[in-house]
Motif scaffolding. Structure first.
Motif: not given
Length: 354
Positions: A202-213, A282-295
């Motif tokens: 999959l695309e974006d092999r280096q930055s780690g964004e793929a696994i984060a997504t 997440l759908s709005a393209g905002l930083d959702a990591d904290a909210d995901l962790d809380i959920a």
């Protein structure tokens, strides 16, 4: 934040609810979800989809949870359609997404390693060899691995991480069936020098964004499914204590019962709010990591406790396999394990304030 569903989202939720309550057989329900277009919501228009996103897809998952229907919606949508739609190449999308949307195939994801749930720096490695990749490592708790067309496998590469599309029946892949609470198919996947072509990265092999997504979609899907599951269990339990009589009056009129059902309600509404907040960001393209962790923490810590109360309020009926409550409880237990369990999620929250 306004979490009010728009007209399209409400129609999706209503349609999913009608389909799932009409078709009680899991195989027929899965076919009906596909035939109604609910598995194609996030596909691009050129592939016959609606071009929608995570907010609309999670409407389907919430209703699947509310009905406690044992279909592979979480795997197909949160682990397959959403990440491939976001990260896949045009060829990868055209090859994999139509089959998922039609209900004829699945793509799953291998996100966990031994003692490392949702691992961000995988011990699994991918080494470049003669224009392709060689993958080695072990993944655990991979849903529907044996029947999937491809498995999304995160692996460490030189200078970063990558996500690879692996054929579960390729040379070097071993599949060992493992048990879970619900009885749904799951495997430990061993990789021993498995060759993967460059076109299956999959695309974006280096930055780690793929696994984060990939992790974000998995957590959003798990939270939405758990939201519906707990809400469905609450509805079932409320109906039971409202109709079952003891000492000449409904159970719901006893103060202790009313307090316990109130505790389940609070847990359900809080999980709903946490899930909706995470999905909205997440759908709005905002930083959702904290909210995901809380959920995810609320899912792992509080949802199983709330289901235990539902069992208590049902008495012996709650453990009868012909009664649906066990499907809700087992689903919540599996989802709590999928997100890493309470201790792991608490560590993630600690990182936010550390």
């Amino acid at each position: 934040m306004d979490f009010t569903l728009d007209d399209v989202q409400r129609e999706i939720a209503d349609l999913a609810s009608v389909v799932l309550r009409k078709e009680l057989d899991p195989d027929r329900a899965w076919r009906a979800l596909a035939d109604s277009g609910l598995l194609a919501l996030a596909l691009p228009a050129e592939l016959g989809g609606d071009g929608l996103g995570v907010a609309e897809v999670t409407m389907v998952l919430t209703e699947v949870g509310r009905a406690a229907t044992p279909v592979p919606a979480f795997t197909a949508l949160a682990l397959g359609v959403l990440p491939i739609s976001r990260l896949g190449s045009p060829r990868q999308r055209a090859e994999l997404l139509p089959g998922i949307a039609s209900g004829d195939s699945l793509v799953t994801a291998a996100l966990h390693e031994p003692s490392a749930p949702l691992v961000r720096r995988p011990a699994t490695t991918a080494v470049a060899v003669d224009g392709s990749w060689s993958l080695s490592g072990t993944k655990i708790g991979v849903p529907y691995a044996a029947t999937a067309a491809k498995i999304l496998v995160p692996a460490s590469v030189l200078g970063g991480t990558g996500v690879f599309l692996v054929d579960p029946h390729a040379v070097g892949v071993t599949l060992t069936a493992t048990r879970n609470s619900s009885g749904s198919p799951e495997c430990t996947v061993g990789l021993a020098g498995v060759r993967v072509e460059e076109t299956d990265l999959l695309e974006d092999r280096q930055s780690g964004e793929a696994i984060a997504t990939l992790h974000r979609f998995a957590l959003a899907g798990a939270a939405a499914l758990a939201d519906g599951t707990l809400a469905g269990a609450l509805e079932l339990t409320t109906a039971h204590v409202g109709s079952r009589e003891q000492f000449g009056k409904p159970l719901a009129r006893f103060q202790a019962v009313a307090q316990e059902i109130a505790d389940v309600y609070v847990a359900s509404r809080t999980l709903h709010l946490a899930a909706m907040s995470a999905v909205w960001r997440l759908s709005a393209g905002l930083d959702a990591d904290a909210d995901l962790d809380i959920a995810a923490y609320w899912l792992a810590e509080e949802a199983p406790k709330a289901l235990a109360l539902c069992h208590h309020l049902h008495g012996g009926l709650g453990v009868d396999v012909t009664y649906p409550l066990h499907r809700y409880y087992s689903a919540v237990k599996d989802l709590g394990r999928f997100v890493g369990g309470t201790a792991s999620r608490l560590d993630k929250l600690g990182e936010l304030v550390g």
